[in-house]
Design a protein around this motif. Sequence first.
Motif, PDB file in Angstrom:
ATOM      1  N   LEU A   3       0.907  -1.397  -0.125  1.00 24.37           N
ATOM      2  CA  LEU A   3       0.011  -0.048   0.103  1.00 24.37           C
ATOM      3  C   LEU A   3       0.758   1.278   0.014  1.00 24.37           C
ATOM      4  CD1 LEU A   3      -2.682  -0.702   2.675  1.00 24.37           C
ATOM      5  CD2 LEU A   3      -3.046  -0.887   0.137  1.00 24.37           C
ATOM      6  N   SER A   4       0.573   2.205  -0.505  1.00 26.53           N
ATOM      7  CA  SER A   4       1.281   3.497  -0.744  1.00 26.53           C
ATOM      8  C   SER A   4       0.996   4.277   0.531  1.00 26.53           C
ATOM      9  CB  SER A   4       0.688   4.443  -1.901  1.00 26.53           C
ATOM     10  OG  SER A   4      -0.547   4.852  -1.406  1.00 26.53           O
ATOM     11  N   ARG A   5       1.938   5.094   0.934  1.00 26.28           N
ATOM     12  CA  ARG A   5       1.898   5.966   2.030  1.00 26.28           C
ATOM     13  C   ARG A   5       0.409   6.468   2.005  1.00 26.28           C
ATOM     14  NH1 ARG A   5       6.347   9.790   4.161  1.00 26.28           N
ATOM     15  NH2 ARG A   5       5.715   9.639   6.369  1.00 26.28           N
ATOM     16  N   LYS A   6      -0.186   7.116   1.178  1.00 34.00           N
ATOM     17  CA  LYS A   6      -1.576   7.686   1.439  1.00 34.00           C
ATOM     18  C   LYS A   6      -2.585   6.456   1.596  1.00 34.00           C
ATOM     19  CE  LYS A   6      -4.702  10.660  -1.323  1.00 34.00           C
ATOM     20  NZ  LYS A   6      -4.616  11.159  -2.864  1.00 34.00           N
ATOM     21  N   ALA A   7      -2.321   5.344   1.430  1.00 36.78           N
ATOM     22  CA  ALA A   7      -3.497   4.280   1.401  1.00 36.78           C
ATOM     23  C   ALA A   7      -3.172   3.911   3.034  1.00 36.78           C
ATOM     24  CB  ALA A   7      -3.288   3.286   0.584  1.00 36.78           C
ATOM     25  N   TRP A   8      -2.112   3.935   3.447  1.00 34.00           N
ATOM     26  CA  TRP A   8      -1.903   3.527   4.914  1.00 34.00           C
ATOM     27  C   TRP A   8      -2.544   4.673   5.783  1.00 34.00           C
ATOM     28  CZ3 TRP A   8      -1.495  -0.874   7.014  1.00 34.00           C
ATOM     29  CH2 TRP A   8      -0.804  -1.873   6.253  1.00 34.00           C
TER      30      TRP A   8
END
Length: 171
Positions: A3-8
């Motif tokens: 997951l990307s940082r934004k998704a996390w």
Amino acid sequence: MQLSRKAWNNVLIFSMLLMIFFFNGLHKKLNSVPEQPSIQTVLPTQSFILALSFPEQKIERIGTAWRSTLLIEGSTSSEWSANQENIVKLINDWQSAELSVSDASPAKLAQPITVATLWLAGEQLPWLYQLYSAPQGYYLLDKSTQRVFLVDVNKAQQLFVNFEFLPSESK
């Protein structure tokens, strides 16, 4: 799972919201108000009666004794109130009275039969109790809290000793 940082960040935000909703609901469930017991004390706990007044007489605490004053001349309560033991028993009956709470609406009660006014220590205003006729005995209305108690004939005679209870009223 990549997951990307934004998704996390979104996962953390939604999990925190879920935890907040969970703990908020749990808090309300744990601190819910218990149901009112069906039997309650008439007077507040640890109350101390300074004076008690009926339409025909007033009883006042004078030091450690009680003084009874007739408000209506020719009242039949003069013999009863001459005995200090009777007055002390009446005061103790009021202080220890526990009655069952009724679901009757105070607005639907008719004309009161008699009234008792109690002055309690630490209270600025007196507490007013009105006695009403009921199909299964009597109702006692606490005007300050708007609670309606169900009173049987014997308890009503203990609390309102000067009142003449007629057989037709206790249907």
